[in-house]
Design an enzyme around this catalytic site. Structure first.
Site, PDB file in Angstrom:
ATOM      1  N   LYS A 159      34.627   1.995  27.279  1.00 12.19           N
ATOM      2  CA  LYS A 159      33.561   1.052  26.965  1.00 12.19           C
ATOM      3  C   LYS A 159      33.463   0.826  25.465  1.00 12.19           C
ATOM      4  O   LYS A 159      33.142  -0.265  25.018  1.00 12.19           O
ATOM      5  CB  LYS A 159      32.226   1.585  27.506  1.00 12.19           C
ATOM      6  CG  LYS A 159      32.034   1.267  28.972  1.00 12.19           C
ATOM      7  CD  LYS A 159      30.667   1.712  29.454  1.00 12.19           C
ATOM      8  CE  LYS A 159      30.636   3.199  29.657  1.00 12.19           C
ATOM      9  NZ  LYS A 159      29.415   3.670  30.327  1.00 12.19           N
TER      10      LYS A 159
ATOM     11  N   GLU B 177      26.361   5.452  32.329  1.00 10.41           N
ATOM     12  CA  GLU B 177      25.509   5.382  31.153  1.00 10.41           C
ATOM     13  C   GLU B 177      25.343   3.888  30.839  1.00 10.41           C
ATOM     14  O   GLU B 177      26.343   3.183  30.708  1.00 10.41           O
ATOM     15  CB  GLU B 177      26.200   6.104  29.994  1.00 10.41           C
ATOM     16  CG  GLU B 177      25.291   6.196  28.808  1.00 10.41           C
ATOM     17  CD  GLU B 177      25.915   6.925  27.621  1.00 10.41           C
ATOM     18  OE1 GLU B 177      26.969   7.560  27.784  1.00 10.41           O
ATOM     19  OE2 GLU B 177      25.338   6.814  26.536  1.00 10.41           O
TER      20      GLU B 177
ATOM     21  N   ARG C 223      40.935  10.079  36.229  1.00  8.01           N
ATOM     22  CA  ARG C 223      40.399   8.753  35.948  1.00  8.01           C
ATOM     23  C   ARG C 223      41.486   7.712  36.133  1.00  8.01           C
ATOM     24  O   ARG C 223      42.683   8.025  36.124  1.00  8.01           O
ATOM     25  CB  ARG C 223      39.837   8.687  34.544  1.00  8.01           C
ATOM     26  CG  ARG C 223      40.886   8.853  33.443  1.00  8.01           C
ATOM     27  CD  ARG C 223      40.271   9.120  32.086  1.00  8.01           C
ATOM     28  NE  ARG C 223      39.501   7.985  31.597  1.00  8.01           N
ATOM     29  CZ  ARG C 223      38.173   8.002  31.457  1.00  8.01           C
ATOM     30  NH1 ARG C 223      37.484   9.070  31.769  1.00  8.01           N
ATOM     31  NH2 ARG C 223      37.544   6.952  30.985  1.00  8.01           N
TER      32      ARG C 223
HETATM   33  P1  ATP Z   1      34.123   5.069  29.253  1.00 10.54           P
HETATM   34  O1  ATP Z   1      35.077   6.176  28.897  1.00 10.54           O
HETATM   35  O2  ATP Z   1      34.763   3.813  29.680  1.00 10.54           O
HETATM   36  O3  ATP Z   1      33.070   4.830  28.214  1.00 10.54           O
HETATM   37  P2  ATP Z   1      32.321   6.725  30.648  1.00 10.54           P
HETATM   38  O4  ATP Z   1      32.881   7.880  31.391  1.00 10.54           O
HETATM   39  O5  ATP Z   1      31.659   7.024  29.384  1.00 10.54           O
HETATM   40  O6  ATP Z   1      33.405   5.594  30.546  1.00 10.54           O
HETATM   41  P3  ATP Z   1      30.084   6.384  32.350  1.00 10.54           P
HETATM   42  O7  ATP Z   1      29.133   5.262  32.377  1.00 10.54           O
HETATM   43  O8  ATP Z   1      29.630   7.698  31.889  1.00 10.54           O
HETATM   44  O9  ATP Z   1      31.326   5.897  31.508  1.00 10.54           O
HETATM   45  O10 ATP Z   1      30.808   6.523  33.750  1.00 10.54           O
HETATM   46  C1  ATP Z   1      30.154   6.509  34.983  1.00 10.54           C
HETATM   47  C2  ATP Z   1      31.071   7.155  35.976  1.00 10.54           C
HETATM   48  O11 ATP Z   1      32.294   6.434  36.067  1.00 10.54           O
HETATM   49  C3  ATP Z   1      31.400   8.571  35.565  1.00 10.54           C
HETATM   50  O12 ATP Z   1      31.272   9.404  36.686  1.00 10.54           O
HETATM   51  C4  ATP Z   1      32.832   8.477  35.094  1.00 10.54           C
HETATM   52  O13 ATP Z   1      33.516   9.660  35.343  1.00 10.54           O
HETATM   53  C5  ATP Z   1      33.381   7.311  35.915  1.00 10.54           C
HETATM   54  N1  ATP Z   1      34.483   6.658  35.209  1.00 10.54           N
HETATM   55  C6  ATP Z   1      34.471   6.138  33.969  1.00 10.54           C
HETATM   56  N2  ATP Z   1      35.688   5.663  33.628  1.00 10.54           N
HETATM   57  C7  ATP Z   1      36.500   5.901  34.693  1.00 10.54           C
HETATM   58  C8  ATP Z   1      37.880   5.656  34.962  1.00 10.54           C
HETATM   59  N3  ATP Z   1      38.681   5.071  34.077  1.00 10.54           N
HETATM   60  N4  ATP Z   1      38.363   6.013  36.168  1.00 10.54           N
HETATM   61  C9  ATP Z   1      37.569   6.601  37.073  1.00 10.54           C
HETATM   62  N5  ATP Z   1      36.271   6.862  36.888  1.00 10.54           N
HETATM   63  C10 ATP Z   1      35.730   6.528  35.708  1.00 10.54           C
HETATM   64 MG    MG Z   2      30.246   9.071  30.225  1.00 10.88          MG
END
Ligand code: ATP
Ligand code: MG
Length: 557
Positions: free
Chosen positions: A269, A35, A259
């Protein structure tokens, strides 16, 4: 040599089974779906290495899909940074796609569901909907709008799109099962009204699909074969499958892995944005941040991050990775690639009394003695007056101090053996100058002096030294799990950055190459801060210390 047989992770096992059974026509198409509401962090690197790595291994492809369904928090700045970071990590996407490009298709899918009697417009407030949903032990009850006719729903949904209603006035829900033990199946909302400017579609839309109605459908539109996400989406999987079934679209499948969690770090984020907005750090690319851009600026290499992700592997259960492992990976890489240089961070002057005034010798130092066959060398000017490190001299040196003190001898790296004869102090009792004599026949590489010394110290010639700013970084948080505290910022380490305004560096470092690693001998690994350096004053960031000093600190404490 026997090739090491690596065992498959559980997602590789699934893919190999799918390839054997001919599912997905033998294709592997993964996607990375960020995102664009922040910069990528080391957790995302794990997901990137996994998704792109699977495609590479099985001759497939990976799409980069921006999951841009949240107009308020998203921005093109983030889109650009994400693309740059993925490329820097060494991966190439097949197609650059945006969920917003599917808005029309998604709208039509929603109309399909309405026509099948599987979606309805609900006028209830968010609170009313939540209350009517019940709880995991109490079944939900229908709101008065659940029984609206197909015609009315079609009409109202069209009006929602046309902008006839305010934010929150109406939502579109799918009619699944209000008694399902999985709360995500109790008629989840799939569209909401949001009068907001979108960074790509502008003001074209005032209704936006929810995650559950965008993600799986986008996977399906792209014919993604293996949609890999993190464990918190396990309860969303039944809905993912249900929507694909009802719409009768391409059967993409969702798989979940744990994760990355890392100690002494926060990794959401939202929290990272808070650090940026409240100026706890300098920006998303502050070298203390766990972002890809921060790590890059800190001096991490793409190889070291890929190796880290390889080492931690893929699990089905949440765990906590020690940040020391990340530091180990960069040390290991820089030991092989960094050029050795000399810099003095806390200088005192060393005067070689018997060295001819005005004489300058060009000494030679290898760039990296760890590289087989060598990695070139540079010349280092040597003269009568040198800067040495303050703590390499002690007035009352204990027995095992193999550096300088009255009567003690030491080798100057790449140069001569010197013996301390005297020193000078200022009014406050600080040592200001150290005097010594050198043995002219003790030059490194051609030493015939027969002298034996136990220590070698680094130095920089006073007349040839260049000034530089050096920034020393420590962990940003002093608690192992900062996110567990009520306020994650309560454990910010006040000493996470110390700035040395005036360090002396050997003249060759004036040509320091951006992004290249340098080992300042005996001090650590450093890299040029290309962002803040100016010709008159270079700035160096410490990537990591030579040893894991933190482990020792903890034991001492
Ligand atoms: P955050 O929790 O940091 O805001 P998010 O999941 O909202 O992260 P996205 O931009 O939606 O962030 O993530 C893009 C991809 O990266 C998704 O498939 C998500 O599952 C993966 N991802 C995000 N954080 C992690 C993590 N700590 N370890 C592994 N994969 C991750
Ligand atoms: Mg997300």
């Amino acid at each position: 040599m026997v090739e090491e047989e690596k065992s498959l992770n559980f997602i590789e096992e699934i893919i190999e089974e799918d390839l054997r059974s001919g599912k997905h026509e033998g294709r592997v198409l993964t996607r990375f779906p960020p995102e664009p509401n922040g910069y990528l962090h080391i957790g995302h690197a794990k997901s990137i290495c996994l998704n792109f790595g699977l495609a590479q291994k099985y001759n497939g492809k990976t799409n980069l899909r921006f999951d841009d369904t949240n107009p308020v928090t998203e921005d093109v700045e983030y889109v650009e940074s994400i693309k740059k970071d993925i490329q820097w990590l060494g991966f190439e996407w097949s197609e650059e796609l945006y969920t917003s490009d599917y808005f029309e298709t998604l709208y039509n899918y929603a109309v399909d569901l309405i026509k099948k009697g599987l979606a309805y417009v609900d006028d209830s407030s968010a609170e009313e909907i939540a209350a009517a949903k019940g709880s995991p032990t109490v079944p939900g009850t229908p709101t008065p709008y659940r029984s609206r006719s197909i015609e009315e729903n079609l009409q109202l949904f069209e009006e929602m799109r046309a902008g006839n209603y305010q934010d929150g006035e109406k939502v579109l829900r799918v009619k699944v099962d209000l008694e399902n033990p999985n709360m995500h199946m109790r008629d989840p909302i799939i569209y909401r009204i949001k009068h907001a400017h979108h960074h790509r579609t502008g003001n074209q839309w005032c209704i936006y699909p929810m995650y559950d109605f965008a993600h799986g459908q986008s996977d399906s539109i792209e014919k993604i074969t293996h949609s890999v996400c993190t464990l918190e989406f396990i309860p969303h999987r039944p809905l993912y499958d249900w929507l694909i079934d009802q719409l009768d679209i391409y059967p993409s499948k969702q798989y979940e892995f744990a994760r990355l969690n890392m100690n002494y770090t926060v990794m959401s984020k939202r929290k990272l944005l808070q650090l940026v907005n409240e100026q706890v750090v300098e920006g998303w690319d502050d070298p203390r941040m766990p972002t890809i851009s921060g790590l890059r600026r800190r001096g991490y290499t793409p190889e070291s991050i890929r190796n880290f992700c390889e080492r931690i592997g893929i699990q089905k259960r949440e765990n906590m990775i020690d940040v020391s492992l990340l530091e180990f990976c960069i040390r290991e890489d820089l030991n092989k690639s960094a050029w050795r240089r000399m810099a003095v961070l806390d200088p005192i002057k060393l005067v070689i009394s018997n060295y001819p005034d005005g004489q300058v010798e060009e000494l030679h130092g290898e760039n990296n003695p760890e590289v087989e066959g060598g990695d070139g060398s540079r010349t280092i000017p040597f003269s009568k007056e040198l800067w040495i490190e303050r703590d390499d001299f002690m007035e009352d040196a204990p027995k095992k101090f193999f550096r300088l003190g009255p009567g003690l001898s030491v080798r100057l790296k790449h140069g001569y053996i010197v013996t301390c004869t005297d020193f000078k102090k200022d009014d406050q009792g600080n040592v200001t100058e150290v005097y010594c004599t050198y043995a002219p026949n003790s030059k490194s590489g051609e030493d015939t002096s027969g002298l034996k010394v136990k220590g070698t110290i680094h130095w920089v010639s006073v007349t040839h030294a260049k000034e530089a700013e050096v920034r020393l970084y420590e962990r940003l948080f002093s608690e192992e799990n900062p996110a567990a505290a009520e306020d994650f910022k309560s454990s910010i380490n006040p000493d996470s950055l110390s700035i040395i305004e005036k360090a002396y560096i050997e003249p060759d470092l004036e040509n320091a190459i951006p992004a290249k690693g340098y080992q300042f001998i005996r001090l650590g690994y450093f890299t040029l801060d290309a962002k803040n350096s100016i010709a008159e004053k270079l700035v160096f960031n410490r990537t990591v210390t030579l040893k894991d000093s933190w482990a020792k600190e903890v034991k001492k404490g």
